[in-house]
Design an enzyme around this catalytic site. Structure first.
Site, PDB file in Angstrom:
ATOM      1  CD  GLU A   1       1.671   6.218  29.032  1.00 23.32           C
ATOM      2  OE1 GLU A   1       1.879   6.599  30.206  1.00 23.32           O
ATOM      3  OE2 GLU A   1       2.223   6.747  28.049  1.00 23.32           O
TER       4      GLU A   1
ATOM      5  CG  ASP B   1      10.667   3.330  25.069  1.00 20.35           C
ATOM      6  OD1 ASP B   1       9.451   3.568  25.157  1.00 20.35           O
ATOM      7  OD2 ASP B   1      11.499   4.145  24.647  1.00 20.35           O
TER       8      ASP B   1
END
Length: 482
Positions: free
Chosen positions: A134, A202
């Site tokens: 996040e 990611d």
């Protein structure tokens, strides 16, 4: 100290979400962005919008206001932020009281995790991998880039667009509906634009995770866990709705993790105790918790401090004060200044009416850690129970001076003023609380009550509160016009 969860608004109210996303000037100092400024959504504007947006989110979702959990997630989150590049503003981290696995980032470095995300994490690295992901969404400005790209396709109002983004982030199905209602099928591509950044988050998140001292192999492990869980439910997991998980993405994270050396990274004590606290107080019902933790303790290797701590919370929440006290006092023998234990011990003493003993203990802790929110809130709560209202006011005002968005502090401070029968201060503090939740109408009503109680007794105080009300009304009027 037992936490509170605030339910002020309904998340599906698009008007409320639009207010959340709109800019203000009077109290928050937000610039007038205008309807066509998405291409110039600077980091400064993003941060200012994000602060308003998060206040509304706090008033719309069942947030967890637990000082121990707040300290943990902000310490962990900022440990990750310290290893991140392109950090343009301070980050804040929050909890949502929800058993489902999910986490989300909004504009301006505001990140929230469901309690259920940590509850299912088998290691601190797994939970940290979610937060790192996040953070990467924010540092790469994925939401800001989404806003700019969408405006190039089909210009729309700032409030409507950002409102739909936030709903989509928190509640994917509602977000889809809001976007379709706002701009038709073209909004579908906007969600796809956001999802297209998952691989980048990611990659960057894993790098940050490793550099912060966590295990990068936790990323594919957590993804594999999500994939397995989603096979056995009829509906896709909430986390997977906003973070679509393809097999290629899982394989990619596994290959990236293999670029890092394998090493054993033990969980911190704070993670272990935080997980026990979440399981005992936010994941299982109070009727279940005693049996669950007793069963855990009976298993081979289960006689751990975390399970003893979880059982102490379970006993406390079921009114078994004597049994809870024995458990927590044994734990305090090994670690007398551990705030997880001090917090529960305070509630046990207050539950038994041992106010003097609680105050003496907390006074010593406060001398060691002045204005620590865990100590201060417990100390103020104990002072209120003991009838030392002025002490409580002194402690809480000092805490709000350094942490002016603390919901529990406002709540306790209003209680203190009410007990002192200082009704002008009581209603003004309630207004401050509602303002922190972006509930403008209620905040303005409370200021009107404060003015009614001040009357003509203090002209200076009357003028100060009247000016505060006018500022708040002007901000609310502007939000409604957006």
């Amino acid at each position: 100290m037992k936490a509170i969860a605030v339910h002020q608004f309904i998340m599906s109210c698009l008007f409320g979400i639009a207010i959340m996303a709109a800019p203000t000037q009077a109290l928050s100092g937000l610039p007038d962005i205008g309807g066509n400024a998405f291409s110039t959504l600077t980091p400064e504007k993003e941060k200012q919008l994000g602060d308003v947006l998060m206040r509304q989110t706090r008033g719309s979702l069942p947030m967890v206001y637990d000082p121990l959990l707040d300290e943990y997630i902000n310490d962990l989150g900022n440990r990750l932020v310290a290893r991140s590049n392109d950090v343009k503003f301070p980050f804040k981290f929050y909890w949502v009281n929800n058993k489902h696995i999910n986490a989300f980032a909004t504009l301006g470095g505001n990140i929230a995790s469901h309690t259920g995300t940590l509850a299912v994490s088998d290691s601190e690295s797994e939970f940290a991998s979610v937060i790192a992901h996040e953070i990467a969404h924010v540092t790469q400005r994925h939401i800001a880039r989404f806003v700019e790209a969408q405006n190039q396709r089909a210009p729309m109002s700032l409030a409507a667009l950002l409102g739909a983004i936030v709903i989509a982030t928190v509640n994917p199905e509602a977000g889809m509906a809001a976007m379709m209602a706002t701009q038709g099928a073209a909004q579908q591509s906007a969600i796809n634009f956001t999802r297209g950044n998952e691989q980048e988050a990611d990659r960057i998140g894993m790098k940050v995770l490793a550099e912060a001292g966590f295990d990068p192999y936790a990323v594919p492990e957590f993804f594999n866990k999500l994939s397995q869980q989603s096979r056995f439910v009829n509906q896709q997991l909430a986390f997977l709705q906003t973070h679509p998980l393809s097999q290629a993405r899982v394989s990619d994270t596994r290959l990236r993790a293999e670029q890092f050396p394998k090493r054993y990274i033990p969980d911190t004590q704070d993670f272990i105790l935080t997980k026990a606290r979440i399981l005992a107080r936010y994941h299982f019902t109070s009727q279940e918790t005693v049996g669950i933790f007793e069963q855990r303790l009976s298993k081979p290797g289960g006689n751990t401090r975390a399970n003893l701590y979880g059982l102490a919370i379970a006993k406390l929440d079921n009114g078994l004060f004597i049994e809870a006290q024995k458990l927590i006092e044994d734990l305090l023998q090994h670690d007398p200044h551990n705030l997880y234990y001090v917090d529960v011990y305070t509630d046990i003493l207050l539950g038994q009416g041992q106010y003097k003993k609680a105050l003496e203990m907390l006074e010593q802790e406060y001398l060691l850690r002045p204005n620590n929110q865990v100590v201060t809130l417990n100390y103020a709560n104990a002072a209120l129970k003991a009838g030392s209202h002025r002490l409580a006011v002194h402690l809480l005002r000092n805490l709000l001076y350094v942490k002016n968005d603390n919901i529990l502090a406002y709540d306790l401070l209003s209680d203190a003023y009410k007990l002192m029968e200082d009704f002008p201060k009581y209603y003004e503090t309630r207004a401050d609380l509602y303002y922190q939740l972006a509930n403008y109408p209620k905040a303005i009503d409370e200021l009107n009550e404060a003015l009614n109680h001040i009357g003509d007794s203090s002209r200076l105080e009357n003028r100060r509160v009247e000016a505060k009300k006018q500022q708040m009304q002007a901000e609310f009027d502007r939000l409604q016009r957006m």
